[in-house]
Design a protein around this motif. Structure first.
Motif, PDB file in Angstrom:
ATOM      1  N   ALA A  49       6.676  30.289 -50.284  1.00  0.00           N
ATOM      2  CA  ALA A  49       5.343  30.074 -50.834  1.00  0.00           C
ATOM      3  C   ALA A  49       4.575  31.383 -50.699  1.00  0.00           C
ATOM      4  O   ALA A  49       4.931  32.255 -49.892  1.00  0.00           O
ATOM      5  CB  ALA A  49       4.621  28.951 -50.089  1.00  0.00           C
ATOM      6  N   THR A  53      -2.638  35.706 -52.712  1.00  0.00           N
ATOM      7  CA  THR A  53      -2.500  35.712 -54.166  1.00  0.00           C
ATOM      8  C   THR A  53      -1.481  36.760 -54.589  1.00  0.00           C
ATOM      9  O   THR A  53      -1.555  37.919 -54.179  1.00  0.00           O
ATOM     10  CB  THR A  53      -3.852  36.016 -54.838  1.00  0.00           C
ATOM     11  OG1 THR A  53      -4.794  35.007 -54.474  1.00  0.00           O
ATOM     12  CG2 THR A  53      -3.698  36.052 -56.349  1.00  0.00           C
ATOM     13  N   TYR A  79      12.435  26.625 -57.710  1.00  0.00           N
ATOM     14  CA  TYR A  79      11.635  27.416 -56.780  1.00  0.00           C
ATOM     15  C   TYR A  79      12.519  28.402 -56.018  1.00  0.00           C
ATOM     16  O   TYR A  79      13.718  28.177 -55.847  1.00  0.00           O
ATOM     17  CB  TYR A  79      10.889  26.495 -55.812  1.00  0.00           C
ATOM     18  CG  TYR A  79       9.896  25.610 -56.527  1.00  0.00           C
ATOM     19  CD1 TYR A  79       8.623  26.073 -56.846  1.00  0.00           C
ATOM     20  CD2 TYR A  79      10.253  24.326 -56.934  1.00  0.00           C
ATOM     21  CE1 TYR A  79       7.721  25.279 -57.533  1.00  0.00           C
ATOM     22  CE2 TYR A  79       9.358  23.523 -57.623  1.00  0.00           C
ATOM     23  CZ  TYR A  79       8.093  24.006 -57.923  1.00  0.00           C
ATOM     24  OH  TYR A  79       7.212  23.227 -58.613  1.00  0.00           O
ATOM     25  N   VAL A  96       0.377  33.870 -58.737  1.00  0.00           N
ATOM     26  CA  VAL A  96       0.702  32.715 -57.897  1.00  0.00           C
ATOM     27  C   VAL A  96      -0.391  32.616 -56.837  1.00  0.00           C
ATOM     28  O   VAL A  96      -0.709  33.604 -56.170  1.00  0.00           O
ATOM     29  CB  VAL A  96       2.085  32.867 -57.228  1.00  0.00           C
ATOM     30  CG1 VAL A  96       2.398  31.644 -56.367  1.00  0.00           C
ATOM     31  CG2 VAL A  96       3.174  33.075 -58.275  1.00  0.00           C
ATOM     32  N   LEU A  97      -0.971  31.446 -56.682  1.00  0.00           N
ATOM     33  CA  LEU A  97      -2.081  31.258 -55.756  1.00  0.00           C
ATOM     34  C   LEU A  97      -1.587  31.138 -54.315  1.00  0.00           C
ATOM     35  O   LEU A  97      -0.433  30.763 -54.075  1.00  0.00           O
ATOM     36  CB  LEU A  97      -2.874  30.009 -56.133  1.00  0.00           C
ATOM     37  CG  LEU A  97      -3.543  30.031 -57.517  1.00  0.00           C
ATOM     38  CD1 LEU A  97      -4.226  28.696 -57.786  1.00  0.00           C
ATOM     39  CD2 LEU A  97      -4.531  31.177 -57.622  1.00  0.00           C
ATOM     40  N   GLY A  99      -0.443  29.810 -50.930  1.00  0.00           N
ATOM     41  CA  GLY A  99       0.101  28.513 -50.555  1.00  0.00           C
ATOM     42  C   GLY A  99       0.952  27.859 -51.620  1.00  0.00           C
ATOM     43  O   GLY A  99       1.657  26.887 -51.344  1.00  0.00           O
ATOM     44  N   GLU A 100       0.905  28.376 -52.841  1.00  0.00           N
ATOM     45  CA  GLU A 100       1.697  27.790 -53.932  1.00  0.00           C
ATOM     46  C   GLU A 100       3.168  28.165 -53.766  1.00  0.00           C
ATOM     47  O   GLU A 100       3.494  29.307 -53.417  1.00  0.00           O
ATOM     48  CB  GLU A 100       1.182  28.302 -55.277  1.00  0.00           C
ATOM     49  CG  GLU A 100       1.915  27.741 -56.489  1.00  0.00           C
ATOM     50  CD  GLU A 100       1.412  28.332 -57.798  1.00  0.00           C
ATOM     51  OE1 GLU A 100       2.070  28.106 -58.839  1.00  0.00           O
ATOM     52  OE2 GLU A 100       0.375  29.021 -57.782  1.00  0.00           O
ATOM     53  N   LEU A 101       4.057  27.198 -53.993  1.00  0.00           N
ATOM     54  CA  LEU A 101       5.484  27.503 -53.972  1.00  0.00           C
ATOM     55  C   LEU A 101       5.790  28.486 -55.095  1.00  0.00           C
ATOM     56  O   LEU A 101       5.224  28.401 -56.185  1.00  0.00           O
ATOM     57  CB  LEU A 101       6.310  26.228 -54.140  1.00  0.00           C
ATOM     58  CG  LEU A 101       6.152  25.151 -53.064  1.00  0.00           C
ATOM     59  CD1 LEU A 101       7.093  23.983 -53.340  1.00  0.00           C
ATOM     60  CD2 LEU A 101       6.401  25.713 -51.673  1.00  0.00           C
TER      61      LEU A 101
END
Length: 207
Positions: A49, A53, A79, A96-97, A99-101
């Motif tokens: 993850a 950012t 993923y 990709v934010l 914490g986002e996988l």
């Protein structure tokens, strides 16, 4: 011959109650069964993850990522698994934010550092072209309001960052806009083709 002193107790014979053995076996069976169930249920996968950012064109290594153990089932292949991080890291092809996988579709080649994202409009987009696809941008220069010259490769081996279908009742003939990652040195050429109303096409790269 040795004789037992008067009044001494005879040695007690050792005897095991069958119920005790059955109880031990039941407990052992229960423990083994629970362990088997836990092993079956624990089907988590370790994937990456984003720690913070991740920006388009940013070079990413393991210091930018955190490991998460998650249950993804059949979606696990979508993923970035811990064992699949490329040597030397990768370049993010879309944001990709935190914490986002990390989807595998954002994993670009490390050689893509020094690239920029441009937005182009196309009439038709091949069904095989999705986020992360490597494509060639072709451009046919406009000769007048309804005719175009021979097409030529404008940018080779660009990377698709995102696609956006036009919505609404009224749409332009060019119904799909595409965010494309191209070498920074090619940005001016792409913008010039767009400004000159060239017909731009996206073709999956053969390389």
């Amino acid at each position: 011959m040795t004789t037992r002193p008067s009044g001494a107790r005879a040695p007690r014979s050792f005897w095991i109650d069958p119920r005790f053995i059955v109880g031990v076996l039941l407990v052992a069976g229960s423990v083994i069964g629970v362990c088997a169930i836990v092993a079956t249920v624990d089907d988590t996968t370790q994937v990456y993850a984003a720690r913070g950012t991740l920006s388009v064109g940013q070079r990413i290594d393991d210091s930018d990522l955190v490991v998460r153990s998650v249950r993804l089932g059949s979606a696990g292949a979508q993923y970035l698994a811990v064992d699949d991080l490329p040597d030397g890291g990768f370049v993010a092809t879309r944001s990709v934010l935190p914490g986002e996988l990390v989807p595998t579709s954002v994993v670009g080649r490390a050689s893509e550092a020094g690239h920029s994202t441009v937005v182009v409009s196309v009439d038709r987009l091949p069904a095989s072209v999705v986020e992360g696809s490597v494509v060639d941008l072709w451009a046919a220069p406009a000769t007048d309001s309804s005719h175009f010259g021979p097409p030529a490769v404008l940018v080779g081996e660009a990377t698709i960052v995102a696609t956006h279908d036009s919505g609404g009742l009224i749409s332009d003939a060019r119904s799909t806009t595409v965010d494309v990652l191209v070498p920074s040195a090619k940005v001016a050429s792409v913008l010039e083709a767009i400004a000159g109303d060239s017909a731009i096409s996206i073709v999956p790269s053969a390389g």
